[in-house]
Structures are given as structure tokens and as C-alpha cells.
Design a protein around this motif. Structure first.
Motif, PDB file in Angstrom:
ATOM      1  N   PRO A 127      20.021  37.258  71.242  1.00 44.39           N
ATOM      2  CA  PRO A 127      20.255  38.552  71.897  1.00 44.39           C
ATOM      3  C   PRO A 127      19.336  38.694  73.110  1.00 44.39           C
ATOM      4  O   PRO A 127      18.144  38.377  73.022  1.00 44.39           O
ATOM      5  CB  PRO A 127      19.873  39.587  70.829  1.00 44.39           C
ATOM      6  CG  PRO A 127      19.833  38.846  69.546  1.00 44.39           C
ATOM      7  CD  PRO A 127      19.493  37.416  69.875  1.00 44.39           C
ATOM      8  N   LEU A 128      19.890  39.130  74.217  1.00 42.06           N
ATOM      9  CA  LEU A 128      19.097  39.271  75.443  1.00 42.06           C
ATOM     10  C   LEU A 128      19.032  40.734  75.839  1.00 42.06           C
ATOM     11  O   LEU A 128      20.040  41.443  75.785  1.00 42.06           O
ATOM     12  CB  LEU A 128      19.734  38.458  76.579  1.00 42.06           C
ATOM     13  CG  LEU A 128      19.798  36.956  76.352  1.00 42.06           C
ATOM     14  CD1 LEU A 128      20.614  36.279  77.459  1.00 42.06           C
ATOM     15  CD2 LEU A 128      18.392  36.364  76.297  1.00 42.06           C
ATOM     16  N   HIS A 129      17.840  41.164  76.236  1.00 37.99           N
ATOM     17  CA  HIS A 129      17.650  42.564  76.627  1.00 37.99           C
ATOM     18  C   HIS A 129      17.271  42.587  78.110  1.00 37.99           C
ATOM     19  O   HIS A 129      16.172  42.179  78.482  1.00 37.99           O
ATOM     20  CB  HIS A 129      16.535  43.166  75.761  1.00 37.99           C
ATOM     21  CG  HIS A 129      16.411  44.644  75.892  1.00 37.99           C
ATOM     22  ND1 HIS A 129      17.428  45.519  75.571  1.00 37.99           N
ATOM     23  CD2 HIS A 129      15.384  45.423  76.313  1.00 37.99           C
ATOM     24  CE1 HIS A 129      17.031  46.761  75.782  1.00 37.99           C
ATOM     25  NE2 HIS A 129      15.796  46.737  76.244  1.00 37.99           N
ATOM     26  N   LEU A 130      18.190  43.057  78.936  1.00 40.35           N
ATOM     27  CA  LEU A 130      17.920  43.118  80.376  1.00 40.35           C
ATOM     28  C   LEU A 130      17.239  44.444  80.704  1.00 40.35           C
ATOM     29  O   LEU A 130      17.658  45.492  80.226  1.00 40.35           O
ATOM     30  CB  LEU A 130      19.223  43.014  81.173  1.00 40.35           C
ATOM     31  CG  LEU A 130      20.178  41.857  80.859  1.00 40.35           C
ATOM     32  CD1 LEU A 130      21.346  41.868  81.835  1.00 40.35           C
ATOM     33  CD2 LEU A 130      19.459  40.522  80.918  1.00 40.35           C
ATOM     34  N   VAL A 131      16.201  44.367  81.526  1.00 47.64           N
ATOM     35  CA  VAL A 131      15.515  45.581  81.968  1.00 47.64           C
ATOM     36  C   VAL A 131      15.609  45.657  83.488  1.00 47.64           C
ATOM     37  O   VAL A 131      15.009  44.857  84.205  1.00 47.64           O
ATOM     38  CB  VAL A 131      14.042  45.574  81.514  1.00 47.64           C
ATOM     39  CG1 VAL A 131      13.256  46.666  82.234  1.00 47.64           C
ATOM     40  CG2 VAL A 131      13.946  45.782  80.007  1.00 47.64           C
ATOM     41  N   GLY A 132      16.391  46.604  83.967  1.00 46.25           N
ATOM     42  CA  GLY A 132      16.611  46.736  85.408  1.00 46.25           C
ATOM     43  C   GLY A 132      15.623  47.706  86.026  1.00 46.25           C
ATOM     44  O   GLY A 132      15.283  48.728  85.436  1.00 46.25           O
ATOM     45  N   VAL A 133      15.166  47.369  87.224  1.00 45.98           N
ATOM     46  CA  VAL A 133      14.236  48.235  87.945  1.00 45.98           C
ATOM     47  C   VAL A 133      15.060  49.103  88.911  1.00 45.98           C
ATOM     48  O   VAL A 133      15.696  48.591  89.828  1.00 45.98           O
ATOM     49  CB  VAL A 133      13.177  47.410  88.708  1.00 45.98           C
ATOM     50  CG1 VAL A 133      12.139  48.331  89.335  1.00 45.98           C
ATOM     51  CG2 VAL A 133      12.511  46.403  87.773  1.00 45.98           C
ATOM     52  N   THR A 159      13.819  39.428  73.445  1.00 44.93           N
ATOM     53  CA  THR A 159      13.835  38.506  74.588  1.00 44.93           C
ATOM     54  C   THR A 159      14.253  39.325  75.795  1.00 44.93           C
ATOM     55  O   THR A 159      15.407  39.725  75.920  1.00 44.93           O
ATOM     56  CB  THR A 159      14.789  37.337  74.339  1.00 44.93           C
ATOM     57  OG1 THR A 159      14.298  36.607  73.207  1.00 44.93           O
ATOM     58  CG2 THR A 159      14.841  36.397  75.541  1.00 44.93           C
ATOM     59  N   VAL A 160      13.249  39.609  76.639  1.00 45.45           N
ATOM     60  CA  VAL A 160      13.434  40.549  77.745  1.00 45.45           C
ATOM     61  C   VAL A 160      13.571  39.797  79.066  1.00 45.45           C
ATOM     62  O   VAL A 160      12.790  38.888  79.360  1.00 45.45           O
ATOM     63  CB  VAL A 160      12.222  41.506  77.820  1.00 45.45           C
ATOM     64  CG1 VAL A 160      12.277  42.364  79.087  1.00 45.45           C
ATOM     65  CG2 VAL A 160      12.152  42.390  76.579  1.00 45.45           C
ATOM     66  N   ILE A 161      14.548  40.181  79.834  1.00 42.30           N
ATOM     67  CA  ILE A 161      14.677  39.652  81.193  1.00 42.30           C
ATOM     68  C   ILE A 161      14.587  40.816  82.168  1.00 42.30           C
ATOM     69  O   ILE A 161      15.434  41.719  82.160  1.00 42.30           O
ATOM     70  CB  ILE A 161      15.996  38.885  81.369  1.00 42.30           C
ATOM     71  CG1 ILE A 161      16.008  37.765  80.318  1.00 42.30           C
ATOM     72  CG2 ILE A 161      16.113  38.328  82.787  1.00 42.30           C
ATOM     73  CD1 ILE A 161      17.132  36.826  80.374  1.00 42.30           C
TER      74      ILE A 161
END
Ligand code: IMP
Ligand code: MG
Length: 198
Positions: free
Chosen positions: A47-53, A106-108
């Protein structure tokens, strides 16, 4: 009036500014597909967790998220770097925090552009304290020559020269974010003079 003059005048908008295409929408979409595949290959089945700025990364994140197969979630954070006009000052402040905890995930981190690196350096410090399982960085654009902070991105869309760019989320005075491509901005003659006197 000569033809050449007429043509260049018509390229300037009502703010006296003009934008020249640097990366077409098609090139950007192709690159985002490649990055999405690369990211999924690096973390198969995870599982991937995307963090957008916010706000610059909204379009990059929304396109990237839709191209990554499997389990993907995302969240947003907002920072302000007390910059004026086209320069960032390096002082970063968190103005909107994440909704969810990132511990064990797992943060991107997804950013529009890596410039001096000061914003990302600040964010990575904040995120590391929250104990994610892994922390990676994806940026659409990288202006390597401008780097001050020793940060690097794991996934880079395009390395670009040191010019101020707008479009595909990137703004100048909150304008141009909606352009479906990335272009270099030239300011009007009056603004250039003002800036030269600073
Ligand atoms: P840094 O902290 O200097 O790396 O700057 C990062 C932020 O500055 C980016 O997320 C953008 O919001 C902004 N920025 C840097 N370069 C540009 C540019 O060429 N056009 C628009 N915004 C930029
Ligand atoms: Mg930004």
C-alpha cells in the motif's frame, strides 16, 4: 506597425507577461506514467500513501495516483515559504497538516518542484519524526542548479534549467496553475525594472 512587433505584442497577456512552453502536456503525461510504473515496481504489492504539497502538487498528484496500480491512498499538507514574487525566502511554515497519521506507512511525498530544497528539507524532518515505514520523494521538476539544502528526490520527472516556470500546478501570484503544460514566464517590462531596483 511591423509584423514582428505585432506578433510579440500579442503574446503578452493583460498582465504584460508571457509564457513559453517548456514541457508539453503530452510529455508530462507520458513521464507521469513512467514514474508511476517505476514507483509500483519498487514497492510491489505494497500500500502506498501519497502526500501532496498544496497547492502546486495537486495536478501531479492526481495524475500520478491514477497511474499507480494497486492500493493507493493520499493526503495533503500545505506550507508557506515566506517568499515574495519569484524567490523563496527559505523560511517555511506549516499551514495545513495531514488528516491521517503516517506511522508505519510507505509514504511518497509529492512535490511540484525542487528548487532550493528548503521546503522539502523542512517537510522531510517533520515526516521522519512521525515514523513512517519508508519515506520517498517524487517531484515533477528539479532545478538542480538552485539547490541550497542537501536533499534529493527519488523520482524526478524533468530536470530543468534555472528559469521561473509556471503551469501544471505552479503559479506566479496564484495565476497560471491551470495551464495544462509547463512554461517559462517572462514578466512585463515594468515589473523587471521594479525587480532590478530591489
Ligand atoms: P524550494 O523550497 O526553494 O525548493 O521551493 C519549493 C517551492 O517554491 C515549490 O514548491 C514552489 O511552490 C516554489 N517554486 C520554486 N521554483 C518555482 C518556479 O520556477 N515556479 C513556481 N514556483 C516555484
Ligand atoms: Mg509548492
Amino acid at each position: 506597425m511591423g509584423r514582428a512587433r505585432k506578433k510579440s505584442a500579442s503574446r503578452r497577456n493583460e498582465h504584460g507577461e508571457s509564457v513559453k512552453v517548456l514541457l508539453s502536456g503530452i510529455r508530462i503525461q507520458r513521464k507521469i506514467r513512467e514514474l508511476a510504473n517505476e514507483i509500483r515496481r519498487d514497492f510491489p504489492g505494497e500500500p502506498l500513501h501519497l502526500v501532496g504539497v498544496l497547492k502546486g502538487a495537486v495536478f501531479f498528484l492526481s495524475d500520478l495516483a491514477r497511474q499507480i496500480s494497486g492500493d493507493v491512498s493520499f493526503d495533503f499538507i500545505a506550507v508557506s515559504s515566506y517568499g515574495k514574487e519569484t524567490e523563496s525566502s527559505g523560511q517555511v511554515k506549516l499551514t495545513r497538516d495531514l488528516d491521517a497519521n503516517i506511522e508505519g506507512k510507505t509514504v511518497i511525498v509529492v512535490e511540484d518542484i525542487l528548487d532550493t530544497g528548503l521546503t522539502l528539507q523542512y517537510l522531510l524532518r517533520v515526516f521522519e519524526q512521525r515514523k513512517p515505514k519508508r519515506l520517498r520523494v517524487a517531484v515533477l521538476l528539479d532545478k538542480e542548479d538552485r539547490r541550497i539544502a542537501p536533499v534529493r528526490a527519488d523520482y524526478v520527472g524533468f530536470k530543468i534549467p534555472n528559469a521561473f516556470v509556471v503551469g501544471f500546478g505552479l503559479d506566479y501570484a496564484e495565476r497560471y496553475r491551470n495551464l495544462p503544460y509547463v512554461g517559462t514566464l517572462s514578466l512585463g517590462a515594468g515589473k523587471k525594472e521594479e525587480r532590478a531596483q530591489e
